[in-house]
Design an enzyme around this catalytic site. Structure first.
Site, PDB file in Angstrom:
ATOM      1  N   TYR A  55       0.856  -1.182   0.000  1.00  0.00           N
ATOM      2  CA  TYR A  55       0.000   0.000   0.000  1.00  0.00           C
ATOM      3  C   TYR A  55       0.893   1.234   0.000  1.00  0.00           C
ATOM      4  CZ  TYR A  55       0.885  -0.739   5.017  1.00  0.00           C
ATOM      5  OH  TYR A  55       1.473  -0.986   6.228  1.00  0.00           O
ATOM      6  N   HIS A  87       6.297  -0.629   1.352  1.00  0.00           N
ATOM      7  CA  HIS A  87       6.255   0.508   0.427  1.00  0.00           C
ATOM      8  C   HIS A  87       7.386   0.350  -0.594  1.00  0.00           C
ATOM      9  CE1 HIS A  87       3.697   2.017   3.526  1.00  0.00           C
ATOM     10  NE2 HIS A  87       4.678   2.308   4.345  1.00  0.00           N
TER      11      HIS A  87
END
Length: 397
Positions: A323, A373
């Site tokens: 995400y 990430h």
């Protein structure tokens, strides 16, 4: 006696050929009744239908010619009235886009010289970058409010799987209880061509140290920070003012009354926690210890929209990493509520180290290997936004 066909024409004009023809016609249509005047009723009905069709067709033609003449007289132009001058459609096109406050904002077409704000560089101006226009969705609200309390099923299941929970909750009931404590509405209005809302998105990179951006950052209308992000002792480099602070429960801290607390929820328990922290104080632990009570202005508490979260993941970071990072969430939040966006404290420092400006992290850059990430891809997106003229980046030291 059997009837004998006539051998020659009589006064009635019938002869052998006429009699034979009448017999054949009778055989072919024995069921058709003969009406008055000697014509079969079907033939008379066909003639009536043809007459009606002609009347209707004539009426339509008359209506079309009348409309054409009326249009011509209104336009007052020569030539064919239904042919517009080249480019007429483009020069008159506008887009009506619902704003977050429920009104509408008008975005001029690409061929007009109008602007969506009074800044020298406006996020909302179309036609500057095809890449940006194709991915940017002005209709989606960055906040979770009463008006969009219902999540689409694909958004909901994606969101709840970010941090799976063992205890299910009715998300609408949880939000309804929360919106009894906080306003649950958006404070952001529509775009105004006479407004210039300048926003500073301040990251936590070590490149802020000794950069001296403090006064520049403090000169913005909105100043957005995230997670721990201290300012005391770092005013010269990071600034002293804050208008929006983005946090999740495990990074939350008390804020002055003039600062908006923006919760970035990763699970339903986060919503239960913020309700508890602003009222009863029942929740003290999620997957880590959290603040039992939170001292912030309840009227300024806002909830980040999971649909907006997924929009960034789908349209912008393109599923790189599990995400988007908090920095990307805040950056795109600003791109949807501000007229001008300036970025500070993003990326590595001049030595290639990834660490916070308030600490010396001997394992700098380790988070880039976790897969949560994708810092490199996010850096490319930020660079593309700068090239598209949608943000300005201050590189730091």
């Amino acid at each position: 006696m059997p009837s004998v066909p006539p051998q020659r024409e009589g006064r009635s004009g019938w002869g052998w050929a006429a009699w034979a023809k009448a017999q054949r016609m009778a055989e072919l249509r024995p069921w058709v009744p003969v009406g008055a005047g000697g014509l079969p009723s079907g033939e008379r009905g066909g003639r009536r239908c043809s007459l009606r069709f002609c009347v209707v067709l004539g009426s339509l033609a008359l209506f079309f010619l009348t409309s054409l003449f009326f249009s011509f007289s209104l336009r007052g132009g020569g030539g064919l009235p239904y042919l517009e001058p080249q480019g007429w459609e483009e020069s008159h096109r506008v887009k009506l886009v619902p704003s977050y406050a429920g009104s509408h904002k008008v975005i001029p077409s690409e061929n007009t010289q109008q602007k969506t704000c009074a800044c020298s560089r406006c996020v909302g101006d179309p036609g500057v970058s095809d890449w940006f226009d194709e991915n940017y969705d002005p209709d989606i609200s960055p906040l979770w409010i009463r008006d969009n309390i219902q999540l689409h099923s694909d958004v909901y299941y994606w969101w709840v799987m970010l941090q799976p929970q063992f205890k299910p909750h009715n998300i609408q009931q949880v939000l309804q209880r929360l919106f009894q404590v906080i306003p649950g509405r958006s404070p952001y209005g529509s775009w105004d061509p006479g407004r210039c809302l300048r926003c500073a998105v301040v990251g936590n990179s070590g490149n802020l140290r000794r950069a001296g951006y403090g006064s520049v950052i403090d000169g913005h209308d909105f100043i957005m920070r995230m997670n721990l992000a201290p300012t005391v002792g770092f005013e010269e480099d990071a600034g002293s003012r804050t208008t929006h602070h983005f946090m999740y429960p495990e990074s939350a801290k008390n804020l002055p009354a003039n600062v908006s607390f923006v919760l970035v929820p990763f699970k339903t328990l986060d919503l239960l926690w913020i309700t508890s922290a602003l009222s009863t104080g029942q929740i003290r632990f999620t997957y880590a210890p959290v603040k039992q009570f939170l001292r912030v202005d309840k009227d300024k508490v806002q909830i980040f929209n999971p649909a907006f979260f997924k929009y960034i993941h789908d349209r912008w970071t393109r599923h790189h990493g599990r995400y988007p990072s908090t920095g990307m969430l805040v950056l795109f939040f600003a791109l949807h509520v501000c007229d001008e966006v300036n970025v500070f404290g993003f990326g590595a420092d001049s030595r290639g180290n990834w660490h916070h400006y308030w600490e010396q992290n001997r394992y700098s850059g380790e988070f880039r290997k976790t897969g949560v990430h994708d810092a490199d891809f996010e850096a490319q997106i930020i660079d593309e936004l700068a090239k598209a003229g949608k943000i300005s980046i201050s590189p730091g030291k």
